[in-house]
Design a protein around this motif. Structure first.
Motif, PDB file in Angstrom:
ATOM      1  N   ALA A   1       1.515   0.233 -13.013  1.00 44.78           N
ATOM      2  CA  ALA A   1       1.456   1.668 -13.309  1.00 44.78           C
ATOM      3  C   ALA A   1       2.816   2.127 -13.231  1.00 44.78           C
ATOM      4  N   GLY A   2       3.026   3.393 -13.848  1.00 43.19           N
ATOM      5  CA  GLY A   2       4.279   3.881 -13.770  1.00 43.19           C
ATOM      6  C   GLY A   2       4.483   5.003 -12.563  1.00 43.19           C
ATOM      7  N   VAL A   3       5.594   5.410 -12.418  1.00 41.42           N
ATOM      8  CA  VAL A   3       5.856   6.341 -11.217  1.00 41.42           C
ATOM      9  C   VAL A   3       5.207   7.670 -11.446  1.00 41.42           C
ATOM     10  N   ARG A   4       4.392   8.191 -10.788  1.00 39.37           N
ATOM     11  CA  ARG A   4       3.862   9.510 -11.062  1.00 39.37           C
ATOM     12  C   ARG A   4       3.987  10.282  -9.892  1.00 39.37           C
ATOM     13  N   VAL A   5       4.370  11.729 -10.262  1.00 42.13           N
ATOM     14  CA  VAL A   5       4.653  12.689  -9.048  1.00 42.13           C
ATOM     15  C   VAL A   5       3.257  13.567  -9.299  1.00 42.13           C
ATOM     16  N   MET A   6       2.875  13.387  -8.194  1.00 36.99           N
ATOM     17  CA  MET A   6       1.247  14.062  -7.876  1.00 36.99           C
ATOM     18  C   MET A   6       1.415  15.595  -7.368  1.00 36.99           C
ATOM     19  N   SER A   7       2.419  15.875  -6.416  1.00 39.23           N
ATOM     20  CA  SER A   7       2.521  17.316  -6.290  1.00 39.23           C
ATOM     21  C   SER A   7       3.982  17.814  -5.842  1.00 39.23           C
ATOM     22  N   LEU A   8       4.443  18.972  -6.142  1.00 39.55           N
ATOM     23  CA  LEU A   8       5.539  19.456  -5.892  1.00 39.55           C
ATOM     24  C   LEU A   8       5.295  20.941  -4.828  1.00 39.55           C
TER      25      LEU A   8
ATOM     26  N   ALA B   1       2.144   3.864  -3.108  1.00 44.45           N
ATOM     27  CA  ALA B   1       1.989   5.201  -3.240  1.00 44.45           C
ATOM     28  C   ALA B   1       3.298   5.734  -2.352  1.00 44.45           C
ATOM     29  N   VAL B   2       4.021   6.756  -2.154  1.00 50.35           N
ATOM     30  CA  VAL B   2       5.013   7.324  -1.600  1.00 50.35           C
ATOM     31  C   VAL B   2       4.525   8.567  -1.060  1.00 50.35           C
ATOM     32  N   ARG B   3       4.338   8.843   0.159  1.00 50.58           N
ATOM     33  CA  ARG B   3       3.809  10.109   0.731  1.00 50.58           C
ATOM     34  C   ARG B   3       5.077  10.794   1.483  1.00 50.58           C
ATOM     35  N   CYS B   4       5.488  11.949   1.117  1.00 52.97           N
ATOM     36  CA  CYS B   4       6.540  12.773   1.679  1.00 52.97           C
ATOM     37  C   CYS B   4       5.928  14.381   2.292  1.00 52.97           C
ATOM     38  N   TRP B   5       4.930  14.125   2.647  1.00 51.13           N
ATOM     39  CA  TRP B   5       4.303  15.593   3.062  1.00 51.13           C
ATOM     40  C   TRP B   5       5.359  15.953   4.346  1.00 51.13           C
ATOM     41  N   ARG B   6       5.925  17.261   3.973  1.00 47.36           N
ATOM     42  CA  ARG B   6       6.825  17.975   5.094  1.00 47.36           C
ATOM     43  C   ARG B   6       7.969  17.001   5.393  1.00 47.36           C
ATOM     44  N   THR B   7       8.314  16.193   4.613  1.00 46.69           N
ATOM     45  CA  THR B   7       9.692  15.280   4.935  1.00 46.69           C
ATOM     46  C   THR B   7      10.799  16.206   4.699  1.00 46.69           C
TER      47      THR B   7
ATOM     48  N   LEU C   1      12.019   4.136  -7.770  1.00 49.39           N
ATOM     49  CA  LEU C   1      10.723   3.711  -7.393  1.00 49.39           C
ATOM     50  C   LEU C   1      10.176   2.906  -8.415  1.00 49.39           C
ATOM     51  N   ARG C   2       9.252   2.179  -8.110  1.00 53.58           N
ATOM     52  CA  ARG C   2       8.532   1.411  -9.083  1.00 53.58           C
ATOM     53  C   ARG C   2       6.857   1.663  -8.616  1.00 53.58           C
ATOM     54  N   TYR C   3       5.941   1.851  -9.465  1.00 56.87           N
ATOM     55  CA  TYR C   3       4.518   2.067  -9.376  1.00 56.87           C
ATOM     56  C   TYR C   3       3.967   3.063  -8.864  1.00 56.87           C
ATOM     57  N   ALA C   4       4.845   3.872  -7.890  1.00 50.98           N
ATOM     58  CA  ALA C   4       4.487   4.638  -6.827  1.00 50.98           C
ATOM     59  C   ALA C   4       3.681   6.173  -7.476  1.00 50.98           C
ATOM     60  N   ALA C   5       2.499   6.542  -6.813  1.00 46.93           N
ATOM     61  CA  ALA C   5       2.206   7.927  -6.938  1.00 46.93           C
ATOM     62  C   ALA C   5       2.852   8.598  -5.663  1.00 46.93           C
ATOM     63  N   VAL C   6       3.610   9.484  -5.920  1.00 40.76           N
ATOM     64  CA  VAL C   6       4.601  10.192  -5.223  1.00 40.76           C
ATOM     65  C   VAL C   6       4.032  11.587  -4.824  1.00 40.76           C
TER      66      VAL C   6
ATOM     67  N   ARG D   1       0.629  -1.373  -0.050  1.00 42.07           N
ATOM     68  CA  ARG D   1      -0.076   0.004  -0.117  1.00 42.07           C
ATOM     69  C   ARG D   1       0.938   1.255  -0.067  1.00 42.07           C
ATOM     70  N   THR D   2       0.801   2.137   0.983  1.00 40.64           N
ATOM     71  CA  THR D   2       1.516   3.337   1.058  1.00 40.64           C
ATOM     72  C   THR D   2       2.632   3.245   1.897  1.00 40.64           C
ATOM     73  N   LEU D   3       3.768   3.803   1.414  1.00 45.99           N
ATOM     74  CA  LEU D   3       5.098   4.033   2.088  1.00 45.99           C
ATOM     75  C   LEU D   3       4.931   5.580   2.527  1.00 45.99           C
ATOM     76  N   ASN D   4       4.643   5.716   3.875  1.00 43.58           N
ATOM     77  CA  ASN D   4       4.552   7.165   4.327  1.00 43.58           C
ATOM     78  C   ASN D   4       5.628   7.723   4.974  1.00 43.58           C
ATOM     79  N   LEU D   5       6.226   8.792   4.604  1.00 42.25           N
ATOM     80  CA  LEU D   5       7.558   9.198   4.995  1.00 42.25           C
ATOM     81  C   LEU D   5       7.321  10.710   5.691  1.00 42.25           C
ATOM     82  N   SER D   6       6.009  11.008   5.873  1.00 43.95           N
ATOM     83  CA  SER D   6       5.284  12.541   6.218  1.00 43.95           C
ATOM     84  C   SER D   6       6.077  12.931   7.524  1.00 43.95           C
ATOM     85  N   GLU D   7       6.748  14.031   7.475  1.00 43.96           N
ATOM     86  CA  GLU D   7       7.232  14.573   8.575  1.00 43.96           C
ATOM     87  C   GLU D   7       8.649  13.987   9.241  1.00 43.96           C
TER      88      GLU D   7
END
Length: 344
Positions: free
Chosen positions: A225-232, A169-175, A185-190, A148-154
């Motif tokens: 699915a390919g690696v997608r960057v969702m937000s910068l 998914a890879v979540r890096c909010w405020r990391t 990465l593979r597959y992940a929505a970042v 599922r999600t690899l969460n690295l937030s904060e």
């Protein structure tokens, strides 16, 4: 429960649950190849020297919340049937979580590792969470598979980081990346929203499965699915390098130094709708070009969604043209500085 010397349980077999909550061990705590048929609870366990759970098997949940280890902590080869929780864990030395298999989630919320850390060959059926965790030394995260999600937030990474992960998914909010970092990465929505990038950070889409000890990691639970960057948004892109990623849905508005973003390899931006459309009695043909996802959102909000413009995700603020114009200018400069031709 107190042990004045080492606590050795190597090879022990427990049919049901086991609890070492608040145990204090003056020496080492050894649980090599222990087999626990139920849940294992080690909350607030304090070990002065090191703790070892190599090749341990816990059929149920495993709790290590606020575990405090003065030296090394080694879990290599452990198998946990359900969830593993390390919330608030304090490790004074090296933390090794190599070749660990978990059926559920792995949580490292607010964990603190003073030395280096390794998660090589980790396989998790659910999500892996590091919100608020701090790694002072170098960190090797993967190769690993996260269902599922690899969460690295904060999370805060004080040393160099190499991360190789196949994840949904890879979540890096405020990391915060306080040293160099390479994410393959593979597959992940970042999602990098408001991440703090102080040193070079590269994100690369890997085309082939990861290999550990000569064998490919099993990725069968992940969608192709390919690696997608969702937000910068909120990111200073001056140190950021993106290679062969999909930017079709990426939110750029609010990115700092976007003109210094480096794009390498093959990448994709959203395209304007193609073909002839009709607006009432008037035919309309949109000019073929690369567009921002935010322009799609704005045009769809003005009633052009039927023409092929994509609406904004639920709850997402729609940006006005005045906010998008400087984004286009900065992104164009990034293309030109990277020697990308206009039609590429």
């Amino acid at each position: 429960m107190e042990f004045d010397a080492d606590a050795v349980f190597d090879g022990a077999k427990i049919a049901g649950d086991i609890s070492f909550n608040q145990a204090e061990i003056s020496g080492r705590s050894l649980f090599r190849e222990v087999k626990i048929g139920g849940n294992g609870s080690f909350d607030r366990m304090k070990v002065r020297r090191r703790v070892v759970f190599e090749r341990a098997e816990i059929d149920g949940n495993a709790w290590f919340d606020r575990m405090n280890v003065g030296g090394r902590a080694v879990f290599d080869g452990a198998k946990i049937g359900r969830d593993a929780c390390f919330t608030g864990m304090e490790i004074g030395g090296y933390f090794s979580f190599d070749q660990v298999g978990l059926g559920g989630d792995a949580r490292f919320d607010r964990a603190h590792v003073s030395g280096s850390a390794s998660f090589r060959g980790l396989r998790v059926g659910g999500q892996v969470s590091f919100p608020g965790a701090a790694f002072e030394g170098a960190a090797l995260i993967g190769p690993m598979v996260c269902g599922r999600t690899l969460n690295l937030s904060e999370a805060v990474f004080g040393g160099a980081v190499t991360m190789e992960a196949a994840a949904a998914a890879v979540r890096c909010w405020r990391t915060r990346w306080a040293s160099t970092a390479a994410l393959r990465l593979r597959y992940a929505a970042v999602d990098l929203s408001d991440a703090v990038v102080e040193y070079p950070l590269s994100i690369t889409a890997r085309s082939r499965p990861f290999i550990v000890d000569g064998e490919e990691l099993d990725e069968s639970g992940l969608m192709d699915a390919g690696v997608r960057v969702m937000s910068l948004r909120g990111v200073d892109a001056a140190h950021l390098v993106l290679t062969s990623v999909d930017l079709t849905e990426c939110l750029f508005a609010g990115t700092i130094h976007l003109d210094q973003l480096r794009l390498e390899g093959r990448y994709t931006l959203a395209a304007a709708p193609s073909g002839l459309r009709r607006r009432g009695m008037r035919p309309v043909r949109w000019t073929p070009r690369r567009t921002l996802a935010e322009e799609h959102h704005w045009r769809a909000a003005r009633g052009w969604g039927a023409d092929g413009w994509t609406p904004a995700p639920r709850g997402e603020e729609v940006q006005e043209p005045a906010a998008l114009a400087p984004v286009y200018r900065q992104l164009r400069k990034a293309f030109e500085d990277g020697k990308h031709e206009p039609g590429r």
